[in-house]
Design a protein around this motif. Structure first.
Motif, PDB file in Angstrom:
ATOM      1  N   UNK A 152      11.469   8.835  -2.371  1.00 14.04           N
ATOM      2  CA  UNK A 152      12.946   8.328  -1.801  1.00 14.04           C
ATOM      3  C   UNK A 152      13.155   9.301  -0.786  1.00 14.04           C
ATOM      4  N   UNK A 153      12.580  10.799  -0.731  1.00 16.66           N
ATOM      5  CA  UNK A 153      12.413  11.764   0.773  1.00 16.66           C
ATOM      6  C   UNK A 153      11.965  11.312   1.363  1.00 16.66           C
ATOM      7  N   UNK A 154      10.542  10.461   0.960  1.00 14.27           N
ATOM      8  CA  UNK A 154       9.229  10.491   2.318  1.00 14.27           C
ATOM      9  C   UNK A 154       9.823   9.345   2.975  1.00 14.27           C
ATOM     10  N   UNK A 155      10.634   8.559   2.176  1.00 19.24           N
ATOM     11  CA  UNK A 155      10.418   7.115   2.853  1.00 19.24           C
ATOM     12  C   UNK A 155      12.199   7.384   3.680  1.00 19.24           C
ATOM     13  N   UNK A 171      11.400  -2.478   8.597  1.00 22.39           N
ATOM     14  CA  UNK A 171      11.916  -2.959   7.439  1.00 22.39           C
ATOM     15  C   UNK A 171      10.707  -3.549   6.278  1.00 22.39           C
ATOM     16  N   UNK A 172       9.656  -3.361   7.268  1.00 22.24           N
ATOM     17  CA  UNK A 172       8.314  -3.015   6.378  1.00 22.24           C
ATOM     18  C   UNK A 172       7.473  -1.865   6.105  1.00 22.24           C
ATOM     19  N   UNK A 173       6.746  -1.588   4.116  1.00 22.94           N
ATOM     20  CA  UNK A 173       6.597  -0.521   4.261  1.00 22.94           C
ATOM     21  C   UNK A 173       5.346  -0.128   3.526  1.00 22.94           C
ATOM     22  N   UNK A 174       4.492   0.888   3.549  1.00 25.75           N
ATOM     23  CA  UNK A 174       2.915   0.324   3.444  1.00 25.75           C
ATOM     24  C   UNK A 174       2.703   2.693   3.512  1.00 25.75           C
ATOM     25  N   UNK A 175       2.137   3.195   2.755  1.00 21.30           N
ATOM     26  CA  UNK A 175       1.495   4.073   2.097  1.00 21.30           C
ATOM     27  C   UNK A 175       0.203   4.544   1.915  1.00 21.30           C
ATOM     28  N   UNK A 187      12.459   2.099  -5.360  1.00 22.04           N
ATOM     29  CA  UNK A 187      12.533   3.636  -4.573  1.00 22.04           C
ATOM     30  C   UNK A 187      12.495   2.469  -2.562  1.00 22.04           C
ATOM     31  N   UNK A 188      11.818   2.315  -2.265  1.00 21.24           N
ATOM     32  CA  UNK A 188      11.228   1.455  -0.977  1.00 21.24           C
ATOM     33  C   UNK A 188      12.604   0.539  -0.905  1.00 21.24           C
ATOM     34  N   UNK A 189      12.997  -0.145  -2.055  1.00 22.94           N
ATOM     35  CA  UNK A 189      14.636  -1.241  -1.471  1.00 22.94           C
ATOM     36  C   UNK A 189      16.096   0.275  -1.435  1.00 22.94           C
ATOM     37  N   UNK A 190      16.045   1.326  -2.492  1.00 22.28           N
ATOM     38  CA  UNK A 190      16.818   2.084  -1.962  1.00 22.28           C
ATOM     39  C   UNK A 190      17.069   2.899  -1.006  1.00 22.28           C
ATOM     40  N   UNK A 193      14.790  -0.258   3.595  1.00 25.15           N
ATOM     41  CA  UNK A 193      13.873  -1.103   3.217  1.00 25.15           C
ATOM     42  C   UNK A 193      13.403  -2.127   3.066  1.00 25.15           C
ATOM     43  N   UNK A 194      13.107  -4.330   3.204  1.00 19.60           N
ATOM     44  CA  UNK A 194      12.865  -4.857   2.814  1.00 19.60           C
ATOM     45  C   UNK A 194      11.319  -4.808   2.275  1.00 19.60           C
TER      46      UNK A 194
END
Length: 318
Positions: A152-155, A171-175, A187-190, A193-194
């Motif tokens: 959560x901290x990173x995102x 609204x897009x995530x990658x790692x 965690x991405x949702x919280x 992001x979608x």
């Protein structure tokens, strides 16, 4: 008034004006440019309120994982490009020129700390009509292995920094080198992001030098692919936000993705020139680069994840 008195008065006025300007320069202008603004931004970048809100959402047992954007399977010749990591300003400008030349769309996944250091790059990307995604605060690899609090901290910190310099929240995530487990996708949702984006092709910079090599490479790419292009090294070790970047890339063991042994941009590679060759070869195959959010969304189950067994239909066969 004689000439001497007039000259004295003019000199006195000039001295007063010059003295006032020097005073303003030394005691007013320099103080208004001082660091409190930077300190305030740094505090905002910590995103404490956003992290607390996300942590509360994450504890909700009803929270669902975000969907994963993956390959397009509609028979069209569309592909999608994603850049992993923020390029420096000169490279960003060249990449954007190449994309504009080929009328190609792309998503740049940016680390929050790099946006904080060079915010003008995100402005260039947006002005060029391209999209921006969340690549964690430092580009942290293996995010699914980290505690929920660190996820959560990173995102959230990356999301906070990006939205402070851009009116549109990603609204897009990658790692990098990350498996999309249910826990991570929750965690991405919280964090607000979608979608998470999962590539099926990873481009290796330094391997395309001419049109023939570009054509040979593009022939291996299926229509509907998502092509990830690495720009920066992922962070493997992180302590108190002082990240140690790897010297040699580890082998990526993402499930269901072809193992390309993806490497960061080698020093001798000209990434913008290679992307130009790549897009030219795609045009010769009638491929069109579109934004990845036009691709299909799925509920993603990592390889090796235990699948629910079909329920018995009531009794054994006779």
């Amino acid at each position: 008034m004689n000439f001497k008195k007039l000259a004295f008065m003019v000199a006195l006025c000039l001295a007063v004006v010059i003295g006032a300007l020097v005073f303003i320069r030394d005691h007013v202008v320099e103080k208004t440019e001082f660091i409190p603004d930077i300190t305030d931004l740094t505090k905002n970048y910590m995103a404490q309120a956003e992290i607390s809100e996300a942590a509360e959402k994450r504890q909700d047992p009803a929270i669902k994982p975000v969907e994963v954007i993956t390959t397009l399977q509609d028979g069209t010749h569309r592909i999608a490009l994603v850049f992993d990591g923020m390029p420096d300003r000169p490279l960003a400008a060249r990449l954007l020129d190449v994309l504009a030349k080929h009328k190609a769309a792309a998503v740049f996944f940016l680390e929050g700390e790099n946006v904080a250091d060079v915010p003008e790059v995100i402005t260039l990307i947006r002005q060029a009509g391209q999209e921006v995604g969340n690549y964690t605060y430092v580009g942290l690899a293996g995010l699914e292995k980290r505690p929920v609090e660190e996820q959560l901290r990173e995102i959230c910190r990356a999301q906070k920094v990006i939205t402070m310099h851009d009116p549109l929240a990603p609204n897009l995530f990658r790692a990098p080198r990350t498996v999309y487990t249910d826990d991570l996708l929750k965690s991405v949702r919280a964090a607000g992001l979608e979608y998470a984006v999962k590539e099926n092709v990873r481009f290796q910079p330094g391997h395309i030098h001419n049109a023939a090599e570009a054509d040979a490479y593009v022939r291996t790419i299926a229509y509907g692919s998502i092509i990830a292009i690495p720009v920066d090294l992922p962070v493997e070790v992180k302590a108190n936000d002082m990240a140690t970047r790897e010297e040699k890339p580890a082998v990526d063991m993402k499930p269901t993705i072809r193992e390309d042994n993806s490497a960061p941009v080698p020093p001798q590679a000209d990434l913008a020139a290679e992307v130009d060759l790549l897009l030219s070869a795609m045009e010769r195959r009638d491929m069109q680069a579109v934004f990845v959010n036009q691709f299909r969304k799925i509920y993603y189950v990592p390889a090796g994840f235990p699948m629910p067994q079909p329920k018995s239909q009531g009794g054994s066969a006779k």
